[in-house]
Design an enzyme around this catalytic site. Structure first.
Site, PDB file in Angstrom:
ATOM      1  N   TYR A 183     138.223  48.262  77.160  1.00 56.52           N
ATOM      2  CA  TYR A 183     136.844  47.980  76.751  1.00 56.52           C
ATOM      3  C   TYR A 183     136.534  48.664  75.422  1.00 56.52           C
ATOM      4  O   TYR A 183     136.041  48.030  74.476  1.00 56.52           O
ATOM      5  CB  TYR A 183     135.884  48.441  77.849  1.00 56.52           C
ATOM      6  CG  TYR A 183     134.436  48.062  77.591  1.00 56.52           C
ATOM      7  CD1 TYR A 183     134.014  46.743  77.684  1.00 56.52           C
ATOM      8  CD2 TYR A 183     133.495  49.033  77.241  1.00 56.52           C
ATOM      9  CE1 TYR A 183     132.686  46.386  77.443  1.00 56.52           C
ATOM     10  CE2 TYR A 183     132.174  48.690  77.005  1.00 56.52           C
ATOM     11  CZ  TYR A 183     131.769  47.369  77.103  1.00 56.52           C
ATOM     12  OH  TYR A 183     130.457  47.021  76.863  1.00 56.52           O
ATOM     13  N   ASN A 209     127.439  37.663  72.386  1.00 57.81           N
ATOM     14  CA  ASN A 209     127.085  38.662  73.388  1.00 57.81           C
ATOM     15  C   ASN A 209     128.013  38.613  74.598  1.00 57.81           C
ATOM     16  O   ASN A 209     128.111  39.602  75.331  1.00 57.81           O
ATOM     17  CB  ASN A 209     125.621  38.398  73.800  1.00 57.81           C
ATOM     18  CG  ASN A 209     125.249  39.003  75.122  1.00 57.81           C
ATOM     19  OD1 ASN A 209     124.942  40.186  75.204  1.00 57.81           O
ATOM     20  ND2 ASN A 209     125.282  38.204  76.183  1.00 57.81           N
ATOM     21  N   ASP A 227     133.577  28.503  77.927  1.00 56.14           N
ATOM     22  CA  ASP A 227     134.341  29.748  78.000  1.00 56.14           C
ATOM     23  C   ASP A 227     134.731  30.074  76.559  1.00 56.14           C
ATOM     24  O   ASP A 227     135.439  29.287  75.909  1.00 56.14           O
ATOM     25  CB  ASP A 227     135.584  29.527  78.881  1.00 56.14           C
ATOM     26  CG  ASP A 227     136.402  30.791  79.035  1.00 56.14           C
ATOM     27  OD1 ASP A 227     136.300  31.694  78.171  1.00 56.14           O
ATOM     28  OD2 ASP A 227     137.165  30.874  80.014  1.00 56.14           O
ATOM     29  N   LYS A 274     135.784  46.761  71.749  1.00 58.75           N
ATOM     30  CA  LYS A 274     134.510  46.875  71.038  1.00 58.75           C
ATOM     31  C   LYS A 274     134.707  47.553  69.672  1.00 58.75           C
ATOM     32  O   LYS A 274     134.010  47.227  68.709  1.00 58.75           O
ATOM     33  CB  LYS A 274     133.494  47.642  71.893  1.00 58.75           C
ATOM     34  CG  LYS A 274     133.103  46.903  73.186  1.00 58.75           C
ATOM     35  CD  LYS A 274     132.389  45.580  72.923  1.00 58.75           C
ATOM     36  CE  LYS A 274     131.759  44.997  74.164  1.00 58.75           C
ATOM     37  NZ  LYS A 274     131.046  43.742  73.937  1.00 58.75           N
TER      38      LYS A 274
END
Ligand SMILES: NC(=O)c1ccc[n+]([C@@H]2O[C@H](COP(=O)([O-])OP(=O)(O)OC[C@H]3O[C@@H](n4cnc5c(N)ncnc54)[C@H](OP(=O)(O)O)[C@@H]3O)[C@@H](O)[C@H]2O)c1
Length: 256
Positions: free
Chosen positions: A152, A86, A59, A156
């Site tokens: 999100y 990723n 993890d 990013k």
């Protein structure tokens, strides 16, 4: 072959884009360590990828597990040449006003802090050898603000900035250490992974929204994202560092 004898580490290599990248790296001669939390998925991916893949349950938000995989790679090979950060998750759509702070922290923890922990260890190990390259898998949602995707998009966007800061630091390493190139790809909506056929069929409205969000009016195939990641990992991109490369069918090209 592009990567004969190279050692690679792909977080989230058990499914979707990460699996596709791992497959290509192995075809090109690399030995790949892949991570992911779900052990059933991990062992299945390892079997499909064959003898040049090794799954290590990790993890990326767990410091001990992260240390464990780097200790393993260092003691097995004493080097790491290629890394793809990723591992990432999305979340249910919700406005900032409807904030679910637990969910926000989960997304930031995995998409940003997990990648940061991996990068920190990667830089220490990869600086021992020449020609190393790190690619972070970001998103077009980190370039253009996406309503109802604050966690999100923010995770990013922060990953993009982290990529650029690390790229500058790693371009001027301390005496005796080697340069590492650090770049990010920003994919648009991509088939497989987070967009399985099953999920797309079950959510026709959001599927249409995703298609319409690209200038090319389609999803990417995972191979199209992989091709850019492979290029960034290879010496063909030897003067590219700190780049945030859109692979998004024109998603971020402008308003249309
Ligand atoms: N698909 C798209 O449309 C799209 C578009 C833009 C960007 N991206 C980005 O591309 C990356 C891959 O997406 P995908 O569509 O291939 O997703 P996916 O199929 O859901 O794969 C995600 C991978 O990350 C792993 N993972 C998630 N959380 C983790 C953690 N805490 N520690 C270790 N591994 C973890 C998953 O394994 P476990 O669940 O077993 O841990 C899985 O292997 C993500 O960063 C995503 O944000 C995807």
């Amino acid at each position: 072959m592009l990567f004969s004898g190279k050692i690679a580490l792909i977080s989230g290599g058990t499914r979707g884009i990460g699996f596709n990248v791992s497959k290509k790296l192995i075809e090109e001669g690399a030995f790949c360590y892949i991570t992911g939390r779900n052990e059933k998925d991990g062992h299945l991916a390892e079997t499909v990828l064959g003898e040049n893949a090794r799954y290590v349950p990790t993890d990326t938000t767990d410091e001990k597990e992260v240390d464990n995989i780097f200790h393993l790679i260092d003691s097995n090979h004493g080097r790491l040449d290629l890394a793809v950060n990723n591992a990432g998750v999305t979340t249910k759509r919700a406005s900032v006003r409807e904030l679910d702070i637990k969910e926000w922290r989960r997304v930031i923890d995995i998409n940003l802090m997990g990648s940061l922990m991996m990068m920190s260890r990667q830089i220490a190990l990869m600086s021992k050898t020449e020609g190393s390259s790190i690619v972070n898998v970001s998103s077009c949602a980190g370039v253009l603000g996406q309503p109802r995707q604050s966690a999100y998009s923010t995770s990013k966007a922060a990953l993009n900035m982290l990529t650029q800061v690390a790229a500058i630091e790693c371009a001027n390493p301390p005496e005796g250490q080697n340069i590492i190139r650090v770049n990010a790809v920003c994919p648009g909506p991509t088939l497989g992974g987070m967009n399985t056929e099953e999920r797309l069929r079950a959510n026709p409205e959001s599927t249409q929204e995703k298609i319409q969000s690209t200038a090319m009016k389609r999803f990417a195939n995972p191979e199209e994202i992989t091709a850019t990641i492979i290029w960034l990992l290879s010496s063909q991109s030897s003067f590219v560092t700190g780049s945030l490369l859109a692979v998004d069918g024109g998603f971020t090209a402008g308003k249309f």
